[in-house]
Design a protein around this motif. Structure first.
Motif, short mmCIF file in Angstrom:
data_model
loop_
_atom_site.label_atom_id
_atom_site.label_comp_id
_atom_site.label_asym_id
_atom_site.label_seq_id
_atom_site.Cartn_x
_atom_site.Cartn_y
_atom_site.Cartn_z
N ALA A 137 -3.97 3.77 -11.47
CA ALA A 137 -5.36 3.49 -11.19
C ALA A 137 -5.53 2.24 -12.07
CB ALA A 137 -6.40 4.27 -11.36
N VAL A 138 -6.51 1.34 -11.60
CA VAL A 138 -7.05 0.16 -12.33
C VAL A 138 -8.49 0.21 -12.07
CG1 VAL A 138 -5.01 -1.19 -11.23
CG2 VAL A 138 -7.08 -1.03 -9.78
N TYR A 139 -9.09 -0.89 -13.17
CA TYR A 139 -10.49 -1.06 -13.17
C TYR A 139 -10.85 -2.30 -12.42
CZ TYR A 139 -14.97 -0.61 -15.50
OH TYR A 139 -16.22 -0.52 -15.60
N ILE A 140 -11.54 -2.11 -11.41
CA ILE A 140 -12.02 -3.16 -10.34
C ILE A 140 -13.32 -2.75 -9.84
CG2 ILE A 140 -10.74 -1.94 -8.57
CD1 ILE A 140 -9.88 -4.68 -7.35
N GLN A 141 -13.95 -4.19 -9.41
CA GLN A 141 -15.21 -3.95 -8.95
C GLN A 141 -16.26 -2.96 -9.84
OE1 GLN A 141 -15.58 -3.34 -4.90
NE2 GLN A 141 -13.77 -4.52 -4.39
N GLU B 59 0.55 -1.05 5.40
CA GLU B 59 1.73 -1.24 5.93
C GLU B 59 1.93 -0.65 7.10
OE1 GLU B 59 6.22 -0.48 4.26
OE2 GLU B 59 4.87 -1.43 2.93
N ASP B 60 2.10 -1.10 8.22
CA ASP B 60 2.39 -0.71 9.64
C ASP B 60 1.14 0.46 9.75
OD1 ASP B 60 4.53 -1.84 9.82
OD2 ASP B 60 5.85 -0.29 8.73
N GLY B 61 -0.15 -0.03 9.50
CA GLY B 61 -1.09 1.04 9.98
C GLY B 61 -1.48 2.03 8.85
N ARG B 62 -0.36 2.15 7.91
CA ARG B 62 -0.78 3.28 6.99
C ARG B 62 -1.09 2.86 5.65
NH1 ARG B 62 4.39 4.79 5.50
NH2 ARG B 62 4.00 7.08 5.44
N TRP B 63 -1.92 3.42 5.17
CA TRP B 63 -2.55 3.23 3.57
C TRP B 63 -1.48 3.80 2.34
CZ3 TRP B 63 -5.50 -0.84 2.93
CH2 TRP B 63 -6.66 -1.28 3.79
N LEU B 64 -1.03 2.67 1.62
CA LEU B 64 -0.11 3.27 0.64
C LEU B 64 -0.58 2.84 -0.66
CD1 LEU B 64 3.16 1.61 2.38
CD2 LEU B 64 2.22 4.01 2.63
N ASN B 65 -0.33 3.75 -1.67
CA ASN B 65 -0.80 3.29 -3.11
C ASN B 65 0.04 2.03 -3.53
OD1 ASN B 65 1.33 5.52 -2.99
ND2 ASN B 65 1.77 4.88 -5.16
N ALA B 66 -0.68 1.16 -4.37
CA ALA B 66 -0.02 -0.24 -4.59
C ALA B 66 1.28 -0.02 -5.42
CB ALA B 66 -0.96 -0.83 -5.57
N THR B 67 2.22 -1.08 -5.19
CA THR B 67 3.60 -0.87 -5.93
C THR B 67 3.31 -1.45 -7.08
OG1 THR B 67 3.92 -3.35 -5.10
CG2 THR B 67 4.49 -1.54 -3.74
N LYS B 68 4.34 -1.31 -8.16
CA LYS B 68 4.28 -1.71 -9.49
C LYS B 68 3.96 -3.20 -9.54
CE LYS B 68 7.36 -1.92 -13.70
NZ LYS B 68 8.64 -1.74 -14.24
N GLN B 69 4.79 -4.34 -8.48
CA GLN B 69 4.50 -5.60 -8.47
C GLN B 69 3.16 -5.94 -8.17
OE1 GLN B 69 6.84 -7.54 -9.49
NE2 GLN B 69 5.45 -9.37 -9.23
#
Length: 252
Positions: free
Chosen positions: A223-227, A237-247
């Motif tokens: 997780a991150v600290y945002i907003q 991606e292709d209509g699916r919600w995925l957790n963010a990659t390392k990059q």
């Protein structure tokens, strides 16, 4: 109870306990009782703030500061005594620990503090600059061993956390039992928030996803600290919600 923001930096060495773990231990010590923790409105996540990597800056591995917020009935003197005692006990012999303590109810210039933090991500700052700013903003800044170089990151970490747009939550979340990190699980936003204690699921574009939205999660869940929220960052991606990659997490 009063709210405090605390940041430490440069407490570790190769093969020793990490600064993030030490920060978590201090946060736990500052919570007097389970009742006090339950009364608090502040999630006690530790955030890692990446600072400038440069040959002129000594650091162990990544040059990052660790910051956390506590709400406690303890006095300032009690808070600092606990922080200092734990830093002296747990910091590596070759480290240069710095400690910054901010009373969030005090009258400080948040814009100048945030600016210092953002500058520390892209340029070399000095101890003198950190001490001058801390004195002007009435922030308690102190060093506890070695060169004390960690005061720079400790002060910068406060500013970055206050920006509300910086920092990666320490550690990763285990949502359900998986045989391996490559296994994908599907959960709703509401389920993820309930399982993790996070405050939101937010897309790379800044969209806050609705509770009923389904997520497909795999790999390391970070997780991150945002907003100004502790959030799971996701991409579509292709209509699916995925957790963010390392990059995709790297900017945090």
């Amino acid at each position: 109870m009063k709210a405090w923001l605390i940041c430490i930096d440069d407490t570790d060495d190769i093969g020793t306990k990490g600064t993030g773990e030490i920060a978590e231990e201090i946060a736990e010590k500052l919570t007097l009782s389970q009742a006090e923790l339950l009364d608090s409105n502040c999630p006690r996540f530790v955030t890692r703030h990446q600072l400038f990597v440069h040959p002129d800056i000594p650091y162990t591995s990544h040059n990052s500061a660790m910051c956390f917020k506590v709400e406690t009935a303890l006095s300032f003197d009690e808070i600092k005594a606990i922080c200092v005692a734990h830093l002296k006990q747990e910091s590596a012999a070759a480290s240069d620990p710095g400690l910054a303590i901010l009373d969030l109810d005090s009258d400080y210039d948040i814009k100048r503090l945030i600016a210092f933090g953002q500058q520390a991500k892209v340029e070399v700052k000095t101890k003198s600059q950190a001490y001058v700013l801390a004195k002007e903003l009435a922030i308690d800044l102190s060093e506890h061993g070695g060169t004390g170089q960690g005061v720079i990151g400790a002060l910068a970490g406060l500013g970055l956390r206050l920006s509300g747009q910086d920092g990666r939550v320490k550690g990763q979340f285990k949502l359900v039992k998986r045989q391996s990190e490559s296994d994908e699980v599907q959960l709703s936003v509401a389920q993820v928030l309930a399982l993790t204690g996070l405050q939101a699921v937010i897309s790379l574009d800044g969209e806050i996803l609705a509770d009923e939205q389904l997520l497909n999660l795999s790999g390391k869940i970070k997780a991150v600290y945002i907003q100004h929220q502790f959030a799971l960052l996701v991409s579509q991606e292709d209509g699916r919600w995925l957790n963010a990659t390392k990059q995709q997490l790297k900017p945090y």
